[in-house]
Design an enzyme around this catalytic site. Structure first.
Site, PDB file in Angstrom:
ATOM      1  N   GLY A  84       0.819  -1.206   0.000  1.00 22.11           N
ATOM      2  CA  GLY A  84       0.000   0.000   0.000  1.00 22.11           C
ATOM      3  C   GLY A  84       0.849   1.250   0.000  1.00 22.11           C
ATOM      4  N   CYS A  85       0.252   2.357  -0.464  1.00 21.45           N
ATOM      5  CA  CYS A  85       0.917   3.654  -0.405  1.00 21.45           C
ATOM      6  C   CYS A  85      -0.128   4.687   0.007  1.00 21.45           C
ATOM      7  CB  CYS A  85       1.600   3.987  -1.734  1.00 21.45           C
ATOM      8  SG  CYS A  85       0.457   4.127  -3.109  1.00 21.45           S
ATOM      9  N   GLN A  86       0.001   5.919  -0.453  1.00 15.44           N
ATOM     10  CA  GLN A  86      -0.942   6.953  -0.038  1.00 15.44           C
ATOM     11  C   GLN A  86      -2.281   6.836  -0.775  1.00 15.44           C
ATOM     12  OE1 GLN A  86      -0.285   8.799   2.514  1.00 15.44           O
ATOM     13  NE2 GLN A  86      -1.873  10.351   2.487  1.00 15.44           N
ATOM     14  N   GLY A  88      -2.500   4.658  -3.872  1.00 14.83           N
ATOM     15  CA  GLY A  88      -2.560   3.462  -4.695  1.00 14.83           C
ATOM     16  C   GLY A  88      -1.793   3.536  -5.999  1.00 14.83           C
ATOM     17  N   TYR A 113      -3.640   4.348   1.608  1.00 16.15           N
ATOM     18  CA  TYR A 113      -3.912   4.780   2.981  1.00 16.15           C
ATOM     19  C   TYR A 113      -5.127   5.707   3.034  1.00 16.15           C
ATOM     20  CZ  TYR A 113      -3.026   6.968   7.541  1.00 16.15           C
ATOM     21  OH  TYR A 113      -3.140   7.445   8.822  1.00 16.15           O
TER      22      TYR A 113
END
Length: 128
Positions: A84-86, A88, A113
Site C-alpha cells: 500500500g501507499c498513499q 494506490g 492509505y
C-alpha cells in the site's frame, strides 16, 4: 525462454476491505510511502513494514535504488504481501517490481492509505 519475451506481470489489486481481510488472515502489510508519510499515520496492523519505493529529494521524487534489496532483507519471495501507499499509485509500481522479481503472492491495495482512512479502519498516528 528469455525473460524479455515473457508476458508482463499482472498486478492483482484488492480494495481496502479485501486488503484488510488478507492482512487479518496472515498477509504482511508493506507500506511503500516515505518514512515521513508513514510516521504521520499508517495502517494499524501488527508487523507493518515501511520500505519507501520513492524518496522526496530537492529534484522531486526518485525511486529508492535499494527498494528490492531492503524488501528481500525482511521478506522472502514466498511471503504473502499486501502493498500500500498513499493513494494506490506507487504501490502498483512496487507490486510490479516485486512480481518481476519472482515474488509469488503480492497484492496491491487500491486507494491506499487514503481509502483505508475513509473506510474508518484502524490507523496508528504519532502520540502528541
Amino acid at each position: 525462454m528469455d525473460s524479455q519475451t515473457s508476458s508482463p506481470v499482472e498486478v492483482q489489486t484488492v480494495d481496502v476491505q479485501g486488503a484488510k481481510e488478507l492482512i487479518t488472515s496472515g498477509h504482511r502489510y508493506l507500506d511503500v510511502r516515505t518514512e515521513e508519510e508513514f510516521k504521520k499515520g499508517h495502517v494499524d496492523v501488527e508487523g507493518a513494514l515501511n520500505i519507501p519505493y520513492m524518496f522526496n529529494t530537492p529534484q522531486g521524487r526518485v525511486k529508492n535504488p535499494k527498494f528490492m534489496e531492503q524488501v528481500l532483507s525482511v521478506c522472502n519471495k514466498e511471503d504473502h504481501l499486501v502493498v500500500g501507499c498513499q493513494t494506490g499509485v506507487r504501490s502498483v509500481y512496487a507490486t510490479t517490481d516485486l512480481l518481476n522479481a519472482d515474488f509469488k503472492h503480492v497484492r496491491n491495495m487500491g486507494g491506499g492509505y487514503v481509502a483505508w482512512v475513509e473506510n474508518g479502519f484502524a490507523v496508528k498516528k504519532p502520540e502528541h
